[in-house]
Motif scaffolding. Structure first.
Motif, short mmCIF file in Angstrom:
data_model
loop_
_atom_site.label_atom_id
_atom_site.label_comp_id
_atom_site.label_asym_id
_atom_site.label_seq_id
_atom_site.Cartn_x
_atom_site.Cartn_y
_atom_site.Cartn_z
N GLU A 94 0.85 -1.19 0.00
CA GLU A 94 0.00 0.00 0.00
C GLU A 94 0.89 1.25 0.00
O GLU A 94 2.01 1.22 0.50
CB GLU A 94 -0.85 0.02 1.27
N ASP A 95 0.34 2.33 -0.54
CA ASP A 95 1.04 3.61 -0.46
C ASP A 95 0.39 4.39 0.68
O ASP A 95 -0.72 4.91 0.53
CB ASP A 95 0.92 4.33 -1.81
N VAL A 96 1.07 4.43 1.82
CA VAL A 96 0.49 5.05 3.01
C VAL A 96 1.40 6.16 3.51
O VAL A 96 2.57 5.93 3.81
CB VAL A 96 0.29 4.00 4.13
N PHE A 150 -4.02 11.88 6.34
CA PHE A 150 -3.65 10.51 6.02
C PHE A 150 -3.87 10.32 4.53
O PHE A 150 -4.94 10.66 4.01
CB PHE A 150 -4.55 9.56 6.82
N ILE A 190 -8.86 3.81 9.09
CA ILE A 190 -7.82 2.78 9.25
C ILE A 190 -8.44 1.50 9.78
O ILE A 190 -8.14 0.40 9.31
CB ILE A 190 -6.70 3.30 10.20
N ILE A 192 0.85 -1.28 10.34
CA ILE A 192 0.89 -0.74 8.97
C ILE A 192 2.17 0.07 8.77
O ILE A 192 2.48 0.97 9.56
CB ILE A 192 -0.34 0.17 8.70
N THR A 217 -10.40 -0.25 7.04
CA THR A 217 -9.59 -0.72 5.91
C THR A 217 -8.74 -1.92 6.28
O THR A 217 -8.59 -2.85 5.50
CB THR A 217 -8.70 0.44 5.41
N TRP A 218 -8.17 -1.88 7.47
CA TRP A 218 -7.34 -3.00 7.95
C TRP A 218 -8.08 -3.65 9.11
O TRP A 218 -8.26 -3.02 10.16
CB TRP A 218 -5.97 -2.49 8.39
N LEU A 227 -2.06 3.20 13.52
CA LEU A 227 -1.20 2.57 12.51
C LEU A 227 -0.28 1.52 13.14
O LEU A 227 -0.08 0.44 12.60
CB LEU A 227 -0.36 3.64 11.79
N HIS A 276 -3.86 7.54 1.61
CA HIS A 276 -3.83 6.11 1.31
C HIS A 276 -4.04 5.92 -0.19
O HIS A 276 -5.10 6.26 -0.72
CB HIS A 276 -4.95 5.41 2.10
N ASN A 277 -3.02 5.40 -0.85
CA ASN A 277 -3.08 5.24 -2.32
C ASN A 277 -3.54 6.52 -3.00
O ASN A 277 -4.45 6.54 -3.83
CB ASN A 277 -3.98 4.06 -2.70
N TYR A 326 4.21 2.96 7.04
CA TYR A 326 3.79 4.23 6.43
C TYR A 326 4.97 5.19 6.39
O TYR A 326 5.95 5.01 7.12
CB TYR A 326 2.63 4.85 7.21
#
Length: 225
Positions: free
Chosen positions: A6-8, A60, A77, A31, A80-81, A26, A62-63, A33
């Motif tokens: 992921e792009d975090v 934040f 967050i 995660i 998503t996770w 996080l 995210h992508n 980041y």
């Protein structure tokens, strides 16, 4: 998708309770980041573009999709996770967690801040009263639980990091007695428990530079009386 793919990114400043909330979430989820430190006196184009409404941290990303406001980010967050849930699964308990988290922002944060960083004596007293009243509500809400979320910490605990870590710094600087173990034994015990949690310990900012920063701010305010 694994977290590493992921792009975090997290745009923030060190020493902000709001940024710290996101960092705790996080870390809890494991995660990876990229932390992008902002200079709030000279905000980056990325910050202004990502949060044009408030122009504040944390943001934040995210992508490449930006989200602002710490409590909103923590919920995102969590949704998503799915590992290590932050909000309860029961709709009623979720609603309560949202209520008390918002209560902390609405009733505790501003009053505690103004109890210290306000010149007017009457205004200061009023804010100390409001802080004590709000903390009493939280003391009652905690009951005999280890955390607001029960045995594991959750959204309300993360929101209340300001009470556990920042208020003691503020009151020491200003010589106030707002949040003490005598006044709020349950809440105080909770704060010690929460701050010694390995996940929280890892992301808390170093206390000394933060203390020095706010002390300088307090003294320059006092000097301008």
């Amino acid at each position: 998708m694994a977290a590493s793919q992921e792009d975090v990114k997290l745009l923030g400043v060190l020493g902000s309770p709001f940024v710290c909330r996101v960092q705790i979430a996080l870390k809890l989820k494991g995660i990876e980041y990229k932390f992008v430190e902002e200079n709030l006196a000279n905000k980056s184009d990325l910050l202004l573009k990502s949060n044009p409404v408030h122009k504040k941290v944390p943001v934040f990303i995210h992508n490449e999709k930006p989200i602002a406001e710490s409590l909103v980010i923590v919920e995102y967050i969590d949704e998503t996770w799915k590992n290590n849930p932050i909000l309860p699964s029961d709709p009623y308990h979720r609603a309560l967690a949202r209520f008390w988290s918002k209560f902390i922002d609405d009733k505790v944060f501003g009053a505690a801040w103004k109890s210290v960083f306000t010149l007017d004596e009457k205004e200061r007293e009023k804010n100390v009263e409001e802080s004590l009243e709000a903390l009493q509500f939280l003391e009652n809400e905690l009951k005999d639980n280890k955390f607001f979320g029960g045995e594991e910490f959750g959204l309300v605990d993360i929101a209340a990091i300001f009470i556990a870590f920042w208020i003691p710094i503020f009151q020491e600087i200003a010589g106030l007695q707002i949040f003490t173990s005598e006044k709020f034994p349950k809440l105080y015990k909770w704060s010690q428990e929460f701050m010694s949690h390995p996940v929280v310990k890892e992301v808390l900012p170093p206390r000394d530079p933060l203390f020095a920063f706010f002390k300088a701010r307090y003294e320059s305010l006092s000097a301008s009386k």
